[in-house]
Enzyme design. Structure first.
Site, PDB file in Angstrom:
ATOM      1  N   ASP A 157       0.856  -1.188   0.000  1.00 40.70           N
ATOM      2  CA  ASP A 157       0.000   0.000   0.000  1.00 40.70           C
ATOM      3  C   ASP A 157       0.890   1.234   0.000  1.00 40.70           C
ATOM      4  O   ASP A 157       2.124   1.109  -0.041  1.00 40.70           O
ATOM      5  CB  ASP A 157      -0.962  -0.021   1.210  1.00 40.70           C
ATOM      6  CG  ASP A 157      -2.318   0.594   0.849  1.00 40.70           C
ATOM      7  OD1 ASP A 157      -2.326   1.765   0.410  1.00 40.70           O
ATOM      8  OD2 ASP A 157      -3.333  -0.093   0.981  1.00 40.70           O
ATOM      9  N   HIS A 195      -3.189   3.126  -4.479  1.00 42.76           N
ATOM     10  CA  HIS A 195      -2.518   2.575  -3.284  1.00 42.76           C
ATOM     11  C   HIS A 195      -1.117   2.039  -3.611  1.00 42.76           C
ATOM     12  O   HIS A 195      -0.719   0.976  -3.155  1.00 42.76           O
ATOM     13  CB  HIS A 195      -3.377   1.484  -2.636  1.00 42.76           C
ATOM     14  CG  HIS A 195      -4.593   2.035  -1.935  1.00 42.76           C
ATOM     15  ND1 HIS A 195      -4.525   2.646  -0.720  1.00 42.76           N
ATOM     16  CD2 HIS A 195      -5.897   2.084  -2.306  1.00 42.76           C
ATOM     17  CE1 HIS A 195      -5.740   3.040  -0.352  1.00 42.76           C
ATOM     18  NE2 HIS A 195      -6.587   2.717  -1.290  1.00 42.76           N
ATOM     19  N   GLU A 242     -10.299   2.878  -4.538  1.00 42.11           N
ATOM     20  CA  GLU A 242      -9.800   4.219  -4.216  1.00 42.11           C
ATOM     21  C   GLU A 242      -8.660   4.669  -5.131  1.00 42.11           C
ATOM     22  O   GLU A 242      -7.570   4.970  -4.653  1.00 42.11           O
ATOM     23  CB  GLU A 242      -9.357   4.246  -2.738  1.00 42.11           C
ATOM     24  CG  GLU A 242     -10.493   3.913  -1.789  1.00 42.11           C
ATOM     25  CD  GLU A 242     -10.073   3.830  -0.322  1.00 42.11           C
ATOM     26  OE1 GLU A 242     -10.885   4.198   0.530  1.00 42.11           O
ATOM     27  OE2 GLU A 242      -8.941   3.387  -0.030  1.00 42.11           O
TER      28      GLU A 242
END
Ligand code: ACM
Ligand code: ZN
Length: 546
Positions: free
Chosen positions: A198, A273, A337
């Protein structure tokens, strides 16, 4: 010395209530489908030091199962039961295969005066029978343990029973990850979703890209807390944080999980990410950087450049090594995201959109369809190698790759939509199954700062992963249920335990039993179950019992 012995026997007598023995209680977590007491006679089986565990010859997994049972019995009673492939004179617990069931994880337990038989439809089924037996037993040192005669028939409702651990936001050691896996086994879970990369850290060695770990696994410091006087004020701890698993470590953990019938599903989250990868290889980003491994939490606008051929080379190289390390059919490729800000500005990304003939429509922007292109590219690559992808529900924005399994995290809506479109679904709605959320409304009194939210044990227990709005065909696409532990605010393993226990008891009950809900009865079973947590030295939250 003599007096000491006399005293011990007296105390033993006091604790056991009677010298005949302590009784086993089959009301466990998760609750077996069928428990029929007394059908195999009225005399209990009595477990003694001399009881032998017998398993079929030439079956390594069954031998390991026998060893597990012996270890578990030792944990709770102190007895060191011997194992072997032949029945001798003393009474036995026999582990056998051959149970007729359409469910490969089914097991039965038959107990009579003569002995205990655990039979599985597979070695995994036997393992769950062993877990059931282990959880039934009284904890403590007793002269004898009595198993009332019983017939138990059991199988899981869901074939995918998962738990996620994020080791990017905070690193956890190999020993801690193994402990997590042991706790999963105790809760009959069988899929470990390992969030390995991440923005805040890349935690797996990739031989072809050494800087992913030499640079990407380290950050300067970490965000500490979040709000101050209701203002968003970032504070930092000033302490460097890092760590990663070598490929040898990974192989060891994969094997450790497999012994416990747990498949590890690795997640390399893309195309967002990815800041830890960008910090290591800045040419993979739209702006070229420089980038630093993130020290704070949130969603980064810097993502992989989808217009750069090096990105596709990087991804296929990384997944080549991932596939070598993880035998799982499912590989998780993230997809959540991923802001499209950089792509909208990037000449390479825009050229790619043009070259691929990608167009906006009234549902989605061309950049959203560019993400679908990236996900499909990876999905095709992995399926050429016999694997299948899982992606977060954002991959429905645009066009989800054919055959993709959707992990529904932003509530159930994504899962419902995906099931209607014919995709398989794993339910992980954040409003029930995010265990980084608080388990009390009184945040101030909690021992640990958390991300927010409120998912107490009763709420989780009452969650039904099969949405009422789906028809039976659509419901059949809900193949699993998972609980997620993100670790932005989780710094040590005691806190991991506190966040998952005893909430995993409720999760296990959903995953394994589905079906009827009786919270007071569950709570009684849970109250007994936590004695085992105590015996194992696990930290657990006590709200449910207050
Ligand atoms: C997620 O929680 N961003 C999948
Ligand atoms: Zn770009």
């Amino acid at each position: 010395m003599k007096n000491y012995f006399a005293l011990s026997f007296f105390l033993l007598f006091l604790f056991t209530g009677n010298v005949k023995g302590q009784k086993v209680d089959y009301q466990i977590v998760p609750l077996p489908k069928e428990i029929k007491e007394g059908t195999t006679g009225n005399t209990p089986f009595v477990l003694m030091q001399s009881t032998r565990i017998v398993y079929p010859k030439h079956n390594k997994q069954m031998q390991r199962n026998a060893e597990f049972l012996s270890e578990y019995v030792k944990d709770v009673t102190g007895y060191g039961l011997k194992i072997g492939t032949r029945k001798i004179k003393s009474p036995a617990i026999s582990l056998t295969l051959g149970l007729q069931s359409s469910n490969p994880e089914a097991y039965s337990i038959n107990i009579s005066e003569a002995g205990i038989q655990i039979q599985g439809a597979s070695e995994a089924g036997v393992f769950y029978g062993i877990q059931a037996l282990r959880k039934s037993m009284p904890i403590g040192k007793y002269a004898q343990i009595e198993f009332p005669s019983v017939e138990i028939n059991d199988y899981p409702e869901f074939g995918y029973r998962g738990a996620l651990l994020d080791i990017s936001r905070h690193f956890f050691t190999k020993e801690e990850v193994k402990e997590y896996i042991d706790m999963m086994a105790l809760h009959n879970m069988n899929r470990f979703h390992w969030h390995l990369t991440d923005d805040q850290g890349w935690r797996i060695e990739i031989k072809k890209y050494p800087e992913l770990t030499s640079i990407g696994s380290q950050r300067k410091e970490s965000q500490n807390g979040y709000y101050e006087n209701h203002e968003r004020v970032l504070k930092f701890d000033g302490i460097p944080h890092g760590g990663f698993f070598t490929q040898d470590d990974i192989k060891e953990v994969v094997a450790y999980a497999a012994e416990r019938y747990i498949t590890i599903i690795p997640e390399i989250d893309l195309p967002g990410h990815m800041v830890s990868a960008l910090a290591s290889y800045p040419e993979l980003g739209c702006t070229g950087g420089p980038y630093n491994v993130w020290t704070h939490w949130g969603i980064s606008e810097d993502v992989l450049c989808a217009g750069n051929e090096k990105t596709y080379q990087f991804l296929t190289d990384v997944f080549d090594e991932i596939m070598e390390l993880f035998p799982s059919t499912y590989i998780h490729i993230g997809g959540d995201e991923c802001p499209k800000t950089r792509w909208a500005q990037c000449p390479k990304c825009q050229a790619k959109i043009k070259a691929e003939g990608i167009k906006s429509d009234d549902k989605h922007t061309k950049e959203e369809y560019l993400q679908s292109y990236v996900m499909k590219y990876m999905s095709d690559y992995l399926s050429e190698h016999g694997r299948k992808i899982i992606g977060w529900d954002e991959i429905l924005e645009g066009e989800a790759a054919p055959g993709a399994t959707i992990m529904s995290w932003r509530g159930e809506a994504g899962g419902i939509e995906a099931a209607r479109l014919g995709h398989d679904v794993i339910m992980v709605p954040n409003n029930y199954l995010y265990l980084d959320y608080y388990q009390s409304k009184d945040y101030e009194s909690e021992p640990y700062y958390a991300i927010g939210g409120y998912n107490p044990v009763d709420k989780i227990y009452n969650y039904n992963p099969l949405p009422a709005s789906l028809n039976e065909t659509e419901k059949a696409h809900i193949i699993g249920v998972q609980a997620n532990l993100w670790t932005e605010y989780i710094k040590d393993f005691k806190q991991v335990e506190y966040m998952i226990l005893p909430r995993w008891g409720a999760v296990a009950e959903i995953q394994w039993t589905g079906g009827a809900k009786d919270y007071p009865a569950f709570l009684k079973r849970l109250d007994k179950f936590v004695k085992l947590y105590q015996a194992k030295g696990y930290t657990y939250a006590k709200h449910a019992f207050q």
